[in-house]
Design a protein around this motif. Structure first.
Motif, PDB file in Angstrom:
ATOM      1  N   SER A  49     -15.969  -3.421 -17.792  1.00  0.00           N
ATOM      2  CA  SER A  49     -15.235  -3.478 -16.522  1.00  0.00           C
ATOM      3  C   SER A  49     -15.250  -4.875 -15.947  1.00  0.00           C
ATOM      4  N   GLN A  99     -11.809   4.169 -13.233  1.00  0.00           N
ATOM      5  CA  GLN A  99     -12.515   5.283 -13.843  1.00  0.00           C
ATOM      6  C   GLN A  99     -12.467   6.557 -13.018  1.00  0.00           C
ATOM      7  N   ASP A 181      -9.320   1.446 -17.245  1.00  0.00           N
ATOM      8  CA  ASP A 181     -10.769   1.332 -17.336  1.00  0.00           C
ATOM      9  C   ASP A 181     -11.409   2.726 -17.326  1.00  0.00           C
ATOM     10  N   GLU A 182     -11.668   3.245 -18.480  1.00  0.00           N
ATOM     11  CA  GLU A 182     -12.232   4.582 -18.651  1.00  0.00           C
ATOM     12  C   GLU A 182     -11.516   5.618 -17.781  1.00  0.00           C
TER      13      GLU A 182
HETATM   14 MG    MG Z   1     -17.097   0.290 -16.418  1.00  0.00          MG
END
Ligand code: MG
Ligand code: ADP
Lengths: 330, 354
Positions: A49, A99, A181-182
């Protein structure tokens, strides 16, 4: 030959904390071509990240600081341009999905308001045009009744729906790069698959390049063309996705692959899983940061931090040891 | 939103009932004889008189009868005239003020409100502004200054601060006079040519176009205003700052930045409304602190508000007056909380739409 969109070189980011300076990203270099999907893999805390946030200069500062490197996007260094200029890149040319969809939307603003903002800002639409476009975007990501639902607030959406909204928002200005990001980590399995399918479909329709961050190598297999594996703020392996699966070189990658559940194997036959957790580095390591968890670790691994080296065509790894033979690479 | 407010309003009578039961309950710590003394101007000398009072006011009756009487008052069987009765807004006669409690509240409360508004509005607006700035420029100049003042603000009590102000500006420098108005201004204010639109002196003087009276009132009020606001402002700055810092770490703030929004939009449109939620809650709590602060401030500066009257009454064991004020305070607290709830719902759709 597709052109180079993003070229990140020797990126370094640190955080000042009461315990000391955390070296979160330690000289990361990678590139991204037009329309390409790049997978970024590693356990939680490996610097995935922070790397991407650094590229868009979204690191909270203080305590974060980008100490070195460049990130050239279409020939311009994102890290050196004025804050006014980078604002016009964010959300317009490079956008991000985070996320946790439960926390990444503003709870006191309507979905419509949050969706129309980038349209009015970057595309120059007026409120009415933006409202119409926002409804279209919601339909595009599969939210029915989109006109009415613009008036709703995030808490009236489920987690999966919110992530769809985030994706709609990220894609609203037709960016060249989507950084995810995820985006499925916080969702349950069936929803995960839907979101992955959605991004795949939109990528093929809109043709943007995608950076897909995940801690799950399994997700990346059906999605990315190329994968980079991160550990301790370093890229420790990089390869086309098929090559990486067929011929993993770094013990860490082996570990990640080994911990994947596989249909054709029973529980006991799994390769192994890696004990321990990634380090928080208060100093740039003099040894291989993975050595404490590595069963191949040899003398040299404790004395020197291996750099990324070519181990095959288009395949790089940062490891002194050839895991097949257990000897040093020649 | 409408139904939310109505539901909240329906709660008000229930809460008021609770307040009266509580206060009535406290009265029961006194014996009937002691309580009989509350109903007359002079403490009765002989047993007969006491028993007479106990009979008339039913102080020996079961609790619920007494409570009922206290609520609705007593109706004279011959004339049909009602005396007392909290429910009818009749709080009885104030021994210390030599007038009815209602009258006392009516004349004193506008003064208190005048003072409180001037103390609260700047505190809240400046406090919030400072808190936000301190958070946005963490460890910057404003942040450091706010921190230092906050330490000073929380480290010595209101009455010390009030006395200090009195010593410096009143006794020593003689810049500001205590009390409410100068004599010349009083004469004008109580003449027939001065219209009392709102009963708030500062506002009325402006509405009458009398800037000179406004300034005179302000000169008298400045020290009480500073003292009263002093109680809350450090807290407001501190809570706003920490709430804003926390909000700025939220992912939706990163989302807002990742969209390319200018920083002032990120701060003012995305972060601040969220950061205000704890501040609104704090404002609710501060009403109680403020009510206490009013008593101290008005007493220190001899300011003719409701707090000074309450302190007077309490010092002379004028229980009827104190009770009246207690219920009145309860009402203010309930209304203030209502305002806070509505503001909260206004900001937070999760509350409004649930
Ligand atoms: Mg992360
Ligand atoms: N705001 C922060 N303050 C201090 N350290 C941070 C901060 N954000 C990230 N880090 C550190 O940076 C490292 C990498 O984090 P991150 O990039 O979030 O990992 P991930 O690969 O899970 O995305 C971690 O060691 C983490 O502790």
């Amino acid at each position: 030959m597709p052109g180079l969109l993003l070229d990140v070189q020797k990126l370094e980011t640190t955080f000042k904390t009461p315990e000391g300076v955390v070296h979160a990203v330690n000289g990361v270099s990678f590139d991204l071509k037009e329309g390409e999907t790049l997978g970024v893999v590693g356990e939680s805390g490996c610097g995935k990240s922070v790397t991407m946030l650094s590229v868009l200069r979204l690191i909270p500062s203080p305590p974060g600081k980008i100490v070195a490197g460049e990130a050239s996007f279409l020939g311009k260094d994102l890290l050196k341009m004025s804050s006014e200029d980078i604002r016009h890149v964010r959300g317009a040319q490079i956008s991000m999905v985070f996320q946790d969809p439960m926390t990444s939307l503003n709870p006191v603003l309507t979905i419509g308001r949050q969706l129309t903002e980038p349209l009015m800002l970057h595309v120059g639409m007026n409120q009415k045009q933006a409202d119409a476009r926002a409804a279209e975007l919601l339909s595009m990501v599969g939210i029915p009744n989109s006109k009415e639902r613009l008036k709703d607030y995030p808490h009236q959406y489920s987690g999966g729906m919110r992530q769809r909204v985030m994706i709609a928002m990220a894609l609203s200005c037709n960016p060249q790069i989507l950084i995810a990001d995820e985006p499925t980590t916080a969702l349950d399995v069936t929803i995960q698959a839907q979101i992955i399918e959605l991004v795949k479909r939109l990528r093929d329709e809109l043709g943007m390049a995608v950076i897909w961050i995940t801690h799950d190598l399994g997700v990346v297999a059906g999605l990315a063309e190329r994968v980079i594996v991160m550990y301790g703020g370093y890229i420790i392996e990089e390869a086309p996705v098929k090559e990486l699966y067929a011929n993993p070189q770094h013990p860490y990658t082996l570990g990640l692959l080994g911990s994947l559940p596989r249909v054709d194997e029973d529980e006991g036959a799994r390769l192994f899983s890696i004990e321990g957790a990634p380090p928080v580095l208060y100093e740039k390591p003099a040894a291989c940061p993975f050595a404490p968890r590595c069963k191949w670790a040899a003398e040299k691994c404790w004395k020197e931090n291996p750099v990324l080296m070519n181990v095959g065509p288009e395949h790089k790894a940062a490891c002194f040891v050839d895991t097949k033979t257990g000897r040093y690479r020649s | 939103m409408g139904t939310y407010i109505i539901r909240r309003l329906l709660l008000v009578p229930v809460l008021l009932f609770g307040v009266t039961v509580l206060i009535f309950g406290m009265l029961q710590f006194l014996s009937p004889v002691e309580r009989s003394a509350l109903y007359v101007r002079d403490i009765p000398k002989n047993d007969n008189a006491i028993n007479g009072i106990i009979k008339t006011y039913g102080l020996d009756q079961p609790l619920y009868v007494q409570y009922w009487r206290w609520m609705v008052g007593r109706t004279d069987t011959v004339t049909g005239k009602r005396t007392g009765g909290i429910l009818f807004g009749d709080f009885g006669y104030s021994r210390t003020a030599s007038t009815t409690v209602n009258n006392l509240i009516l004349t004193r409360f506008p003064n208190t409100l005048d003072l409180t508004l001037w103390a609260v509005v700047p505190v809240i607006s400046v406090g919030i502004w400072l808190g936000v700035q301190a958070a946005v420029h963490q460890n910057g100049f404003i942040d450091q200054a706010a921190r230092i003042f906050s330490i000073i603000g929380t480290s010595f009590p209101t009455f010390v601060f009030g006395l200090l102000m009195l010593l410096i500006f009143y006794a020593n420098l003689q810049w500001f006079p205590p009390g409410r108005l100068s004599d010349w201004a009083s004469q004008i204010v109580y003449s027939s040519s001065f219209h009392h639109y709102t009963s708030l002196l500062t506002i009325d003087s402006l509405l009458n176009g009398r800037l000179d009276i406004f300034w005179d009132a302000m000169r008298h009020m400045l020290m009480p205003i500073l003292t009263l606001s002093y109680i809350s402002w450090a807290t407001f700055v501190r809570v706003t700052r920490s709430s804003m810092l926390e909000t700025l770490r939220m992912e939706y703030v990163t989302t807002a930045r990742a969209k390319g929004l200018p920083e002032n939009v990120v701060i003012n449109k995305h972060a601040r409304p969220n950061a205000m939620l704890p501040v609104v809650t704090l404002a609710g709590f501060q009403v109680i602190t403020l009510l206490g602060g009013v008593v101290i401030t008005e007493t220190v500066f001899n300011y003719p508000g409701i707090g000074q009257a309450a302190a007077n009454a309490a010092a002379q064991l004028d229980v009827i007056t104190v009770l009246g004020f207690a219920i009145f305070n309860g009402l203010i607290l309930i209304l203030a909380n209502l305002v806070v709830d509505v503001m909260y719902a206004f900001i937070d759709p999760r509350v409004r739409l649930s």
